[in-house]
Design a protein around this motif. Structure first.
Motif, PDB file in Angstrom:
ATOM      1  N   GLY A  61      29.189 -11.204  -1.422  1.00 26.50           N
ATOM      2  CA  GLY A  61      28.158 -10.647  -1.604  1.00 26.50           C
ATOM      3  C   GLY A  61      27.017 -11.529  -2.722  1.00 26.50           C
ATOM      4  O   GLY A  61      26.066 -11.153  -3.018  1.00 26.50           O
ATOM      5  N   SER A  62      27.844 -12.293  -3.289  1.00 23.69           N
ATOM      6  CA  SER A  62      27.365 -13.030  -4.483  1.00 23.69           C
ATOM      7  C   SER A  62      27.368 -14.657  -4.131  1.00 23.69           C
ATOM      8  O   SER A  62      26.174 -15.320  -4.270  1.00 23.69           O
ATOM      9  N   THR A  63      28.566 -15.037  -3.837  1.00 34.26           N
ATOM     10  CA  THR A  63      28.707 -16.637  -3.793  1.00 34.26           C
ATOM     11  C   THR A  63      29.463 -16.736  -2.381  1.00 34.26           C
ATOM     12  O   THR A  63      29.476 -18.049  -2.056  1.00 34.26           O
ATOM     13  N   TRP A  64      29.668 -15.968  -1.549  1.00 34.77           N
ATOM     14  CA  TRP A  64      30.031 -15.927  -0.270  1.00 34.77           C
ATOM     15  C   TRP A  64      29.595 -14.803   0.582  1.00 34.77           C
ATOM     16  O   TRP A  64      29.565 -13.740  -0.012  1.00 34.77           O
ATOM     17  N   SER A  65      29.369 -14.860   1.635  1.00 33.88           N
ATOM     18  CA  SER A  65      29.377 -13.832   2.668  1.00 33.88           C
ATOM     19  C   SER A  65      29.295 -14.136   4.159  1.00 33.88           C
ATOM     20  O   SER A  65      29.571 -15.417   4.268  1.00 33.88           O
ATOM     21  N   TYR A  66      28.968 -13.600   5.217  1.00 30.51           N
ATOM     22  CA  TYR A  66      28.859 -13.978   6.436  1.00 30.51           C
ATOM     23  C   TYR A  66      27.830 -12.913   7.399  1.00 30.51           C
ATOM     24  O   TYR A  66      27.570 -12.048   6.549  1.00 30.51           O
ATOM     25  N   ASP A  67      27.475 -13.575   8.348  1.00 30.29           N
ATOM     26  CA  ASP A  67      26.585 -13.053   9.180  1.00 30.29           C
ATOM     27  C   ASP A  67      27.234 -12.950  10.579  1.00 30.29           C
ATOM     28  O   ASP A  67      28.269 -13.080  10.614  1.00 30.29           O
ATOM     29  N   ASP A  68      26.574 -12.693  11.674  1.00 29.74           N
ATOM     30  CA  ASP A  68      26.989 -12.656  12.904  1.00 29.74           C
ATOM     31  C   ASP A  68      27.489 -14.188  13.590  1.00 29.74           C
ATOM     32  O   ASP A  68      28.233 -14.088  14.725  1.00 29.74           O
ATOM     33  N   ARG A  69      27.084 -15.345  12.733  1.00 36.06           N
ATOM     34  CA  ARG A  69      27.574 -16.565  13.390  1.00 36.06           C
ATOM     35  C   ARG A  69      28.316 -17.438  12.372  1.00 36.06           C
ATOM     36  O   ARG A  69      28.960 -18.306  12.845  1.00 36.06           O
ATOM     37  N   ALA A  70      28.362 -16.859  11.199  1.00 35.60           N
ATOM     38  CA  ALA A  70      29.138 -17.968   9.986  1.00 35.60           C
ATOM     39  C   ALA A  70      29.333 -17.304   8.853  1.00 35.60           C
ATOM     40  O   ALA A  70      28.927 -16.229   8.417  1.00 35.60           O
ATOM     41  N   VAL A  71      30.195 -17.946   8.152  1.00 35.23           N
ATOM     42  CA  VAL A  71      30.373 -17.670   6.794  1.00 35.23           C
ATOM     43  C   VAL A  71      29.666 -18.703   5.925  1.00 35.23           C
ATOM     44  O   VAL A  71      29.443 -19.917   6.259  1.00 35.23           O
ATOM     45  N   TRP A  72      28.965 -18.165   4.775  1.00 31.81           N
ATOM     46  CA  TRP A  72      28.261 -19.004   3.946  1.00 31.81           C
ATOM     47  C   TRP A  72      28.908 -18.955   2.491  1.00 31.81           C
ATOM     48  O   TRP A  72      29.597 -17.765   1.905  1.00 31.81           O
ATOM     49  N   VAL A  73      28.880 -20.179   1.780  1.00 32.28           N
ATOM     50  CA  VAL A  73      29.405 -20.433   0.536  1.00 32.28           C
ATOM     51  C   VAL A  73      28.268 -20.652  -0.205  1.00 32.28           C
ATOM     52  O   VAL A  73      27.528 -21.604   0.345  1.00 32.28           O
ATOM     53  N   ALA A  74      28.060 -20.422  -1.682  1.00 36.74           N
ATOM     54  CA  ALA A  74      27.217 -21.086  -2.610  1.00 36.74           C
ATOM     55  C   ALA A  74      27.620 -21.233  -3.819  1.00 36.74           C
ATOM     56  O   ALA A  74      28.778 -20.730  -4.431  1.00 36.74           O
ATOM     57  N   ARG A  75      26.978 -21.978  -4.831  1.00 35.65           N
ATOM     58  CA  ARG A  75      27.110 -22.243  -6.120  1.00 35.65           C
ATOM     59  C   ARG A  75      28.653 -22.510  -6.561  1.00 35.65           C
ATOM     60  O   ARG A  75      29.395 -21.769  -7.397  1.00 35.65           O
ATOM     61  N   GLY A  76      29.061 -23.673  -5.796  1.00 31.39           N
ATOM     62  CA  GLY A  76      30.303 -24.155  -5.820  1.00 31.39           C
ATOM     63  C   GLY A  76      31.760 -23.352  -5.608  1.00 31.39           C
ATOM     64  O   GLY A  76      32.798 -24.059  -5.595  1.00 31.39           O
ATOM     65  N   CYS A  77      31.577 -22.317  -4.863  1.00 34.00           N
ATOM     66  CA  CYS A  77      32.402 -21.615  -4.257  1.00 34.00           C
ATOM     67  C   CYS A  77      33.159 -22.301  -2.952  1.00 34.00           C
ATOM     68  O   CYS A  77      32.578 -23.057  -2.047  1.00 34.00           O
ATOM     69  N   SER A  78      34.462 -22.580  -2.960  1.00 32.87           N
ATOM     70  CA  SER A  78      35.225 -23.174  -1.876  1.00 32.87           C
ATOM     71  C   SER A  78      36.551 -22.407  -1.734  1.00 32.87           C
ATOM     72  O   SER A  78      37.174 -21.985  -2.803  1.00 32.87           O
ATOM     73  N   ALA A  79      36.668 -22.005  -0.573  1.00 30.53           N
ATOM     74  CA  ALA A  79      37.978 -20.952  -0.282  1.00 30.53           C
ATOM     75  C   ALA A  79      38.287 -21.337   1.069  1.00 30.53           C
ATOM     76  O   ALA A  79      37.591 -21.878   2.014  1.00 30.53           O
ATOM     77  N   ASP A  80      39.447 -20.643   1.399  1.00 30.74           N
ATOM     78  CA  ASP A  80      40.134 -20.611   2.913  1.00 30.74           C
ATOM     79  C   ASP A  80      39.650 -19.464   3.248  1.00 30.74           C
ATOM     80  O   ASP A  80      40.203 -18.258   2.564  1.00 30.74           O
ATOM     81  N   PHE A  81      39.405 -19.240   4.323  1.00 31.39           N
ATOM     82  CA  PHE A  81      38.824 -17.630   4.976  1.00 31.39           C
ATOM     83  C   PHE A  81      39.779 -17.483   6.234  1.00 31.39           C
ATOM     84  O   PHE A  81      40.345 -18.354   6.899  1.00 31.39           O
ATOM     85  N   ILE A  82      39.727 -16.220   6.619  1.00 32.33           N
ATOM     86  CA  ILE A  82      40.552 -15.994   7.775  1.00 32.33           C
ATOM     87  C   ILE A  82      39.763 -14.942   8.615  1.00 32.33           C
ATOM     88  O   ILE A  82      39.070 -14.338   8.199  1.00 32.33           O
TER      89      ILE A  82
END
Length: 168
Positions: free
Chosen positions: A75-96
């Protein structure tokens, strides 16, 4: 399905162990490869820019492991919508993809959700059981059923409510 999740966790815990390519970390697996099974993938914000990573988000997405020194807060540096995950402000992560953990339940997820002004904001998160407010962030008091609530697909806030929630 659970077998792939176990393999993914082992691969992440041992720094890859040569399994990351088989698991599709950092790249999209073909949909026909493993229908219905969760996919683990990496999404990175470079130069503090927002980055979108294609994903099957119909059953939700969870952050599996943060890889950056910059915080990854849903909700701040990552979230998702109906097609993709987005990341911002230097966030890097593994998602499932998908809501399940190794025991077949959706694990609790910490989510930051903020209303700007009087606008309603929806924060996508898979809710299996309930949501609790864990930390008030706004001066406006957040009151469930008045200026925040939830359903199976996420949390909503409005009227200036901003808080951290735990979705279970």
């Amino acid at each position: 399905m659970l077998r792939r999740a176990v393999i993914a966790l082992v691969a992440l815990a041992c720094g890859g162990c040569g399994l990351t390519a088989r698991l599709g970390l950092g790249e999209r697996q073909p949909a026909a490869d493993a229908p219905g099974e969760p996919r683990v993938f990496r999404c990175e914000s470079r130069d503090n820019r927002r980055n979108y990573c294609p994903a099957d988000t119909r059953r939700g997405v969870r952050l599996l492991q943060q890889n950056s020194s910059h915080p990854c807060v849903q909700g701040s540096t990552w979230s998702y919508d109906d097609r993709a995950v987005w990341v911002a402000r230097g966030c890097s992560a593994d998602f499932i993809e998908g809501p399940v953990d190794l025991a077949g339940r959706a694990p609790p997820q910490k989510v930051r959700c903020e209303s700007r002004g009087t606008r309603t904001t929806r924060c996508n998160v898979v809710v299996a059981d309930s949501v609790i407010l864990t930390r008030q962030l706004s001066e406006t008091r957040c009151v469930q059923r008045q200026n925040w609530g939830w359903d199976r697909g996420g949390i909503w806030v409005n009227g200036g409510c901003a808080a951290e929630f735990l979705a279970r």
